[in-house]
Motif scaffolding. Sequence first.
Motif: not given
Length: 525
Positions: A268-285
């Motif tokens: 999964v590639q993210f772009s367009g806005e700052p990518l926060m650590d909280t979003l990655i953690s929630r996506w994985r969990h």
Amino acid sequence: MSAARSCPSVAEQILSWCAQTPDAPAVVQDSHCWTYRELERVAVSLAARLEQAGVQPGQVVAVTARRSFSLVAAWMAVLLRRCVLLPLDSSLTPAMRESMIAQSGAQFDLIIGGVDVAVRSDASVARLSEVLQAPATDLTVPPPPGPDEPAYVLFTSGSAGTPKAILGRHRSLAALLPWLRSTLKITPADRIPHLAEVGRDMALLEVLLPLSSGASLCLPPPGRLAPADALPWLARAEATVLHAVPTVARAWLRAAPDGIRLPKLRSVQFSGEPLMDTLISRWRHQIDYRGEVVNHYGPTETTLIRCWHPVTSLTPGAQPLGRALPGSEVWVEQSVGVRAPVGTVGEIVIRTIHGTSGYLGADAETASQFTFEPEGEVTYRTGDLGAVDENGLIHFHGRLDDQVTVHGVRFHLHGVKAALEAQPEVEQAAVTTAPGLNGRPPRLTAHVVLTPDRSQVPRKLRAALLDHLPSAAVPGRFVVVEALPNSTTNAAGNTDDQGEAGTLGTSLDPRGTQPAGHRCKDILG
């Protein structure tokens, strides 16, 4: 910076797979499928009809369509004819659509797939309700495009004013696709969804990357895909590689049914806005995701992607933008021509052999932001703020134009947003300003998406912000919203926080108490 190497055009890359794997699925939507043979037949036939109508290589062709089989065939036909593609979303207002056609200089306006859009009475428009039955016709294939020949026109979001038309190049787009194919290890077994809005730069990659790799392009069901339906559809589509804007991904997660999983998704590639650590953690969990996560960055003015960062370990807060792609160089300047030391915030500057030709009809703005060098390199001043760390990674720090002054204190709205999103109770934030009354300083409003266990702004939020911000930078008003609008993302990949403060949600105070005259030929009968 390495010199550019020639590579097959985008059309040639797709046609090679039409020859190699003609019976493989090229475009799929639920139970419907086009093979590569069927895609080639329809696209070549439509390109031939463009030729018969007098459409010449290098002319701008506007294509208005929804995400559909017809859109894919039309885009490929325009590239096959070596024309310049202007993709237009069918939901554009008539005034915006006409403005974009006029700015781009489009000589032909192709409306397909049963799209019903308003047009000026003095314009003849090419309409095709369905290209599936287009008769097979021989096409005179033009020679390959030249190095700087235009391939497409895309528009900025207009967050800082009138949207500007950007003229992309065949060579730059053609070079990006093989690099992505190699880096993401795309194979014919991959299934890549097209979810970006038509007319956005990432829509080009979502459509062209799978087709130039022999993979399958997956189209969502017709109509709007609601956030609650997005992850279930991705699971049914067996998507393997995905691009998402962080705001959109958050909306998907918040609305997703319990227990949803994407077992086939591997990148999964993210772009367009700052990518926060909280979003990655929630996506994985939340979806039990164990695949690759990439943060990438690149203004539309520099051909979509210029920095790349695989997130192998989380950085607190926003993730780095990464390092420059081959054929590109990215650095930070504290003043024009003076590179910033490590850790010092300044303007991000990009030099690339895979650039664009600047803004159409805006010579002064092109001259102020672009430098075109004799060897084909293009340097672009992004207007984004960043810093280089000790490992050579670029970090995003907001926009030059989001600077405000309150009570004599100068600060950037991005810094306020970052301080808000660093609070454990805040999942996402945006900060807007409104003119002060009777000559008073601007008023700041924070729009916050709280964590699911919160419904009101925490009473200690203001005190927590004062630990990181001067008092003048702490918003005087807080608004709780369920989600931030998708339209907050602009073309350069930053958040456009210019919305009207009172329209986004429930207002709370800091204590947590609720208060062209273009001419188009009728080419399709």
